[in-house]
Design a protein around this motif. Structure first.
Motif, PDB file in Angstrom:
ATOM      1  N   PRO A   1      57.530  74.760  42.038  1.00  0.00           N
ATOM      2  CA  PRO A   1      57.733  73.160  42.513  1.00  0.00           C
ATOM      3  C   PRO A   1      57.712  72.097  41.241  1.00  0.00           C
ATOM      4  N   ASP A   2      58.718  71.143  41.587  1.00  0.00           N
ATOM      5  CA  ASP A   2      58.890  70.058  40.507  1.00  0.00           C
ATOM      6  C   ASP A   2      57.816  69.116  40.689  1.00  0.00           C
ATOM      7  N   ARG A   3      57.519  68.785  39.235  1.00  0.00           N
ATOM      8  CA  ARG A   3      56.305  67.628  39.227  1.00  0.00           C
ATOM      9  C   ARG A   3      56.442  67.162  37.951  1.00  0.00           C
ATOM     10  N   PRO A   4      56.044  65.548  37.958  1.00  0.00           N
ATOM     11  CA  PRO A   4      55.956  65.101  36.371  1.00  0.00           C
ATOM     12  C   PRO A   4      55.131  65.925  35.380  1.00  0.00           C
ATOM     13  N   GLY A   5      55.502  65.979  34.224  1.00  0.00           N
ATOM     14  CA  GLY A   5      54.985  66.559  33.289  1.00  0.00           C
ATOM     15  C   GLY A   5      54.930  68.099  32.926  1.00  0.00           C
ATOM     16  N   LEU A   6      55.694  68.558  33.992  1.00  0.00           N
ATOM     17  CA  LEU A   6      55.856  70.047  33.841  1.00  0.00           C
ATOM     18  C   LEU A   6      56.632  70.449  32.523  1.00  0.00           C
ATOM     19  N   VAL A   7      57.717  69.934  32.160  1.00  0.00           N
ATOM     20  CA  VAL A   7      58.290  70.273  30.881  1.00  0.00           C
ATOM     21  C   VAL A   7      57.328  70.180  29.713  1.00  0.00           C
ATOM     22  N   GLU A   8      56.616  68.961  29.536  1.00  0.00           N
ATOM     23  CA  GLU A   8      55.732  68.870  28.333  1.00  0.00           C
ATOM     24  C   GLU A   8      54.583  70.001  28.471  1.00  0.00           C
ATOM     25  N   ARG A   9      54.258  70.395  29.709  1.00  0.00           N
ATOM     26  CA  ARG A   9      53.246  71.422  29.695  1.00  0.00           C
ATOM     27  C   ARG A   9      53.971  72.833  29.101  1.00  0.00           C
TER      28      ARG A   9
ATOM     29  N   ALA B   1      54.541  76.800  24.808  1.00  0.00           N
ATOM     30  CA  ALA B   1      55.211  77.704  23.999  1.00  0.00           C
ATOM     31  C   ALA B   1      54.937  77.268  22.330  1.00  0.00           C
ATOM     32  N   LEU B   2      54.678  76.175  22.262  1.00  0.00           N
ATOM     33  CA  LEU B   2      54.254  75.951  20.870  1.00  0.00           C
ATOM     34  C   LEU B   2      53.017  76.558  20.508  1.00  0.00           C
ATOM     35  N   GLU B   3      52.050  76.523  21.503  1.00  0.00           N
ATOM     36  CA  GLU B   3      50.647  77.287  21.230  1.00  0.00           C
ATOM     37  C   GLU B   3      50.483  78.762  21.056  1.00  0.00           C
ATOM     38  N   HIS B   4      51.892  79.200  21.420  1.00  0.00           N
ATOM     39  CA  HIS B   4      52.026  80.791  21.487  1.00  0.00           C
ATOM     40  C   HIS B   4      53.245  81.118  20.095  1.00  0.00           C
ATOM     41  N   GLY B   5      53.427  80.087  19.128  1.00  0.00           N
ATOM     42  CA  GLY B   5      54.204  80.433  18.261  1.00  0.00           C
ATOM     43  C   GLY B   5      55.853  80.622  18.513  1.00  0.00           C
ATOM     44  N   ALA B   6      56.145  79.953  19.778  1.00  0.00           N
ATOM     45  CA  ALA B   6      57.640  80.123  20.155  1.00  0.00           C
ATOM     46  C   ALA B   6      58.564  78.804  19.441  1.00  0.00           C
ATOM     47  N   ASN B   7      59.631  79.209  19.051  1.00  0.00           N
ATOM     48  CA  ASN B   7      60.434  78.089  18.772  1.00  0.00           C
ATOM     49  C   ASN B   7      61.538  77.892  19.642  1.00  0.00           C
ATOM     50  N   TRP B   8      61.495  76.839  20.312  1.00  0.00           N
ATOM     51  CA  TRP B   8      62.321  76.815  21.469  1.00  0.00           C
ATOM     52  C   TRP B   8      64.127  76.277  20.899  1.00  0.00           C
ATOM     53  N   GLU B   9      64.670  77.256  21.328  1.00  0.00           N
ATOM     54  CA  GLU B   9      65.931  77.218  20.525  1.00  0.00           C
ATOM     55  C   GLU B   9      66.985  76.391  21.543  1.00  0.00           C
TER      56      GLU B   9
ATOM     57  N   LEU C   1      67.556  72.854  32.111  1.00  0.00           N
ATOM     58  CA  LEU C   1      66.288  72.908  32.806  1.00  0.00           C
ATOM     59  C   LEU C   1      66.943  72.013  34.029  1.00  0.00           C
ATOM     60  N   VAL C   2      66.442  72.083  35.298  1.00  0.00           N
ATOM     61  CA  VAL C   2      67.419  71.193  36.365  1.00  0.00           C
ATOM     62  C   VAL C   2      66.213  71.217  37.491  1.00  0.00           C
ATOM     63  N   ARG C   3      66.490  70.289  38.281  1.00  0.00           N
ATOM     64  CA  ARG C   3      65.691  69.818  39.619  1.00  0.00           C
ATOM     65  C   ARG C   3      66.705  70.232  40.955  1.00  0.00           C
ATOM     66  N   LEU C   4      66.505  71.192  41.682  1.00  0.00           N
ATOM     67  CA  LEU C   4      67.479  71.682  42.656  1.00  0.00           C
ATOM     68  C   LEU C   4      66.753  71.790  43.906  1.00  0.00           C
ATOM     69  N   GLY C   5      67.046  71.255  45.127  1.00  0.00           N
ATOM     70  CA  GLY C   5      66.272  71.292  46.181  1.00  0.00           C
ATOM     71  C   GLY C   5      64.804  70.988  46.157  1.00  0.00           C
ATOM     72  N   GLY C   6      64.362  70.049  45.213  1.00  0.00           N
ATOM     73  CA  GLY C   6      62.873  69.818  45.121  1.00  0.00           C
ATOM     74  C   GLY C   6      62.236  70.977  44.372  1.00  0.00           C
ATOM     75  N   ARG C   7      62.908  71.851  43.625  1.00  0.00           N
ATOM     76  CA  ARG C   7      62.438  72.871  42.872  1.00  0.00           C
ATOM     77  C   ARG C   7      62.524  72.735  41.205  1.00  0.00           C
TER      78      ARG C   7
ATOM     79  N   ALA D   1      52.869  81.406  33.350  1.00  0.00           N
ATOM     80  CA  ALA D   1      52.480  81.896  34.725  1.00  0.00           C
ATOM     81  C   ALA D   1      51.315  80.858  35.046  1.00  0.00           C
ATOM     82  N   GLY D   2      50.068  80.761  34.157  1.00  0.00           N
ATOM     83  CA  GLY D   2      49.119  80.292  34.637  1.00  0.00           C
ATOM     84  C   GLY D   2      48.961  78.651  34.586  1.00  0.00           C
ATOM     85  N   ILE D   3      50.204  78.141  34.467  1.00  0.00           N
ATOM     86  CA  ILE D   3      50.525  76.664  34.462  1.00  0.00           C
ATOM     87  C   ILE D   3      50.433  76.192  36.022  1.00  0.00           C
ATOM     88  N   GLY D   4      50.567  77.062  36.943  1.00  0.00           N
ATOM     89  CA  GLY D   4      50.388  76.978  38.281  1.00  0.00           C
ATOM     90  C   GLY D   4      51.668  76.826  39.124  1.00  0.00           C
ATOM     91  N   ASP D   5      51.781  77.923  40.074  1.00  0.00           N
ATOM     92  CA  ASP D   5      52.740  77.763  41.065  1.00  0.00           C
ATOM     93  C   ASP D   5      54.399  78.282  40.273  1.00  0.00           C
TER      94      ASP D   5
END
Length: 203
Positions: A47-55, A60-68, A72-78, A100-104
């Protein structure tokens, strides 16, 4: 006396004065010196919601991942997303669990494959016309028959400015095999334009 960047102060111990890991400075990721990183494709859906990309970016940063790279898109409310990240292989499982622990969020983390430079010419395709079922199917069939690779595809429907009728738009980044020219592909697609009632441009 001013020290040059990266130089140790007089009397500094080796443990306290280490070279700067410039990869970590650029990305903010917590790289460990000497640890190799692998590329992973992360897919997200929920489900889409404000702040999801920030979370997601924080996890990703907390686990040492470099975002290359990402889409990202909103489709049909998702919320739907595909990311290319690079991190130490032993952290991939923990990253998946944390996302996965972010929720839903449905999450998959898969190791990326080799991505060599594709042979053949690149082409850009645009299609505009009245919306109707089967447009994508008809065009993709022409592309597949000529072994044209669709590297990126975007479609949308909107109201036409004057009539308000549904207007279909499609853009695609294509990679042509060496034995197919842009002119050949244009001729094949233009043969569909009348039947589909669309305008097709490729260059």
């Amino acid at each position: 006396m001013r020290r040059r960047p990266g130089a140790c102060a007089a009397g500094a111990t080796r443990a306290r004065c280490r070279p700067v890991d410039r990869r970590a400075v650029r990305s903010g990721a917590r790289y460990t010196a000497g640890v190799s990183a692998a590329a992973y494709v992360v897919t997200l859906l929920g489900p889409d919601r404000p702040g999801l990309v920030e979370r997601v970016s924080a996890v990703a940063l907390e686990h040492g991942a470099n975002w290359e790279a990402s889409r990202l898109v909103r489709l049909g409310g998702r919320f739907a997303g595909v990311l290319l990240v690079r991190l130490p292989p032993e952290r991939a499982g923990d990253l998946r669990a944390a996302l996965a622990g972010i929720g839903d969020l449905r999450v998959a983390v898969d190791e990326a494959g080799a991505d060599p430079d594709a042979p053949g010419d690149a082409a850009h395709l645009e299609v505009v016309g009245h919306d109707r079922p089967g447009i994508v199917r008809a065009i993709s069939r022409v592309l597949a028959a000529r072994e044209v690779n669709v590297e990126e595809l975007e479609t949308a429907c909107a109201s036409a400015p004057m009539t308000g009728e549904p207007l279909f738009r499609m853009t695609a980044a294509l990679r042509l095999p060496p034995n197919v020219s842009v002119d050949d592909l244009r001729a094949a697609l233009e043969a569909l334009a009348h039947d589909l009632m669309v305008d097709i441009a490729i260059e």
